[in-house]
Design a protein around this motif. Sequence first.
Motif, short mmCIF file in Angstrom:
data_model
loop_
_atom_site.label_atom_id
_atom_site.label_comp_id
_atom_site.label_asym_id
_atom_site.label_seq_id
_atom_site.Cartn_x
_atom_site.Cartn_y
_atom_site.Cartn_z
N ALA A 104 36.93 38.59 25.87
CA ALA A 104 37.89 38.66 26.98
C ALA A 104 37.21 39.22 28.23
CB ALA A 104 39.09 39.52 26.58
N SER A 105 36.35 40.20 28.04
CA SER A 105 35.62 40.76 29.18
C SER A 105 34.69 39.73 29.80
CB SER A 105 34.81 41.98 28.73
OG SER A 105 35.65 43.01 28.24
N LYS A 106 34.10 38.87 28.96
CA LYS A 106 33.24 37.79 29.48
C LYS A 106 34.05 36.81 30.32
CE LYS A 106 29.26 38.92 27.65
NZ LYS A 106 28.08 39.26 28.52
N ALA A 107 35.28 36.52 29.89
CA ALA A 107 36.14 35.61 30.67
C ALA A 107 36.42 36.20 32.04
CB ALA A 107 37.44 35.36 29.92
N ALA A 108 36.66 37.53 32.10
CA ALA A 108 36.92 38.18 33.37
C ALA A 108 35.68 38.18 34.26
CB ALA A 108 37.39 39.61 33.13
N ALA A 113 45.69 42.69 41.66
CA ALA A 113 44.74 41.58 41.77
C ALA A 113 43.88 41.58 40.52
CB ALA A 113 43.86 41.74 43.01
N ALA A 114 43.37 40.41 40.14
CA ALA A 114 42.58 40.35 38.91
C ALA A 114 41.55 39.24 38.99
CB ALA A 114 43.49 40.12 37.70
N SER A 115 40.49 39.40 38.20
CA SER A 115 39.53 38.33 37.97
C SER A 115 39.69 37.88 36.53
CB SER A 115 38.11 38.82 38.22
OG SER A 115 37.75 39.79 37.25
N GLY A 116 39.60 36.58 36.29
CA GLY A 116 39.76 36.07 34.94
C GLY A 116 40.77 34.94 34.90
N LEU A 117 41.52 34.86 33.82
CA LEU A 117 42.47 33.77 33.60
C LEU A 117 43.71 33.96 34.47
CD1 LEU A 117 42.23 33.57 29.70
CD2 LEU A 117 40.86 32.37 31.41
N VAL A 118 44.05 32.93 35.24
CA VAL A 118 45.16 33.02 36.19
C VAL A 118 46.49 33.27 35.47
CG1 VAL A 118 46.44 31.82 37.99
CG2 VAL A 118 43.97 31.53 37.82
N ARG A 136 46.10 37.77 21.31
CA ARG A 136 44.72 37.87 21.79
C ARG A 136 44.67 38.80 23.00
NH1 ARG A 136 44.28 35.65 26.62
NH2 ARG A 136 45.43 33.77 27.23
N PRO A 137 43.52 39.37 23.31
CA PRO A 137 43.42 40.26 24.47
C PRO A 137 43.61 39.49 25.78
CG PRO A 137 41.55 40.55 22.99
CD PRO A 137 42.27 39.32 22.54
N PHE A 138 44.00 40.20 26.81
CA PHE A 138 44.10 39.62 28.15
C PHE A 138 42.69 39.33 28.66
CE2 PHE A 138 48.23 41.58 27.86
CZ PHE A 138 49.05 40.73 28.59
N GLY A 139 42.47 38.10 29.12
CA GLY A 139 41.16 37.72 29.64
C GLY A 139 41.01 38.04 31.12
N ILE A 140 41.36 39.24 31.51
CA ILE A 140 41.30 39.64 32.92
C ILE A 140 40.89 41.10 33.04
CG2 ILE A 140 42.98 38.02 33.88
CD1 ILE A 140 45.13 40.15 33.53
N TYR A 156 39.64 54.75 40.90
CA TYR A 156 38.46 54.48 41.74
C TYR A 156 38.76 54.74 43.20
CZ TYR A 156 35.99 52.06 37.95
OH TYR A 156 35.34 51.75 36.77
N ARG A 157 37.68 55.02 43.96
CA ARG A 157 37.75 55.01 45.42
C ARG A 157 37.53 53.59 45.94
NH1 ARG A 157 34.61 59.58 44.49
NH2 ARG A 157 32.70 58.45 45.03
N ALA A 158 36.72 52.83 45.22
CA ALA A 158 36.49 51.42 45.51
C ALA A 158 36.00 50.77 44.23
CB ALA A 158 35.45 51.24 46.62
N CYS A 159 36.30 49.48 44.05
CA CYS A 159 35.93 48.84 42.79
C CYS A 159 35.77 47.35 42.99
CB CYS A 159 36.97 49.12 41.71
SG CYS A 159 38.64 48.61 42.18
N ALA A 160 35.05 46.71 42.07
CA ALA A 160 34.86 45.26 42.08
C ALA A 160 34.79 44.78 40.64
CB ALA A 160 33.59 44.88 42.83
N VAL A 161 35.44 43.66 40.37
CA VAL A 161 35.41 43.06 39.04
C VAL A 161 35.16 41.56 39.20
CG1 VAL A 161 36.93 44.76 37.97
CG2 VAL A 161 37.93 42.73 39.01
N GLY A 162 34.66 40.92 38.15
CA GLY A 162 34.40 39.50 38.21
C GLY A 162 32.95 39.20 38.52
N LYS A 163 32.68 37.92 38.78
CA LYS A 163 31.32 37.48 39.08
C LYS A 163 30.87 38.07 40.41
CE LYS A 163 31.07 33.09 39.48
NZ LYS A 163 31.04 31.66 39.10
#
Length: 250
Positions: A27-31, A77-82, A130-134, A160-167
């Motif tokens: 799931a983390s890989k999908a995100a 907001a999220a990265s991963g499966l819409v 299954r786990p959330f893919g995000i 966090y003070r600032a963060c980024a997820v995804g590719k």
Amino acid sequence: MSSIGTGYDLSVSTYSPDGRIFQVEYASKAAEASGVAIGLRCKDGVVLAVEKVQTSKLLVKGANKRIVSVDNHVGLAASGLVADTRHLGKRAAEEAQNFKETYGSPVGLKALMERIGAYVHAYTSYGSVRPFGISTIVGAIDKTGPQLYVVEPSGAYYGYRACAVGKGRQVAKTELEKLDGSTMTVREGVKEVARIVHLVHDDNKDGNFELEMTWIGPETNGFHVHVPEDLLVEAEAAARRALEEDMDED
């Protein structure tokens, strides 16, 4: 992973011999394979942004939202499966409404994160789901001020003070570490976040993309809304100029 995980990745409720849950890792890989999502906590608010890669020229610009409002003062907001993003956003909105009906006041972000984290974690505990893919970013302004959290597919959440997820998250994190959000207004934050999204986007691999951005701050009266079109256009133009200047210097 495959040599160790064979036979142990068929159910989310099965541990491998070394104590790993492989479906959570998948799931983390999908995100991580999705367009980058960024959150920035400023001195007077929060900025959220998502890089929406345009997989088809037929897609309508602005129609397929990747950032949702959980409550008037909370954005997700999220990265991963819409589909997973929209489902979790709906669940978070229900939790916020339930809190308001029970206690008669808007939900604080920390209390909301406890509920969302527990819900996401439940999907790593039973064989029938299954786990959330995000990887999810949640920002808000509550009675304690601007707040920003990330929820991982495991259900763990961090402030966090600032963060980024995804590719592209590693490059984005490096750029975010150079910023001091505690001295920055949300209007300044919009321009910085736009610059970072344009920096991490790979035109050669991903082609065109659409930048979706929302903010919460004094200019929105504490409401979570999309950044006005004129400001977004201005921020993207400034981001392109900054990238061109960097290329000229190189």
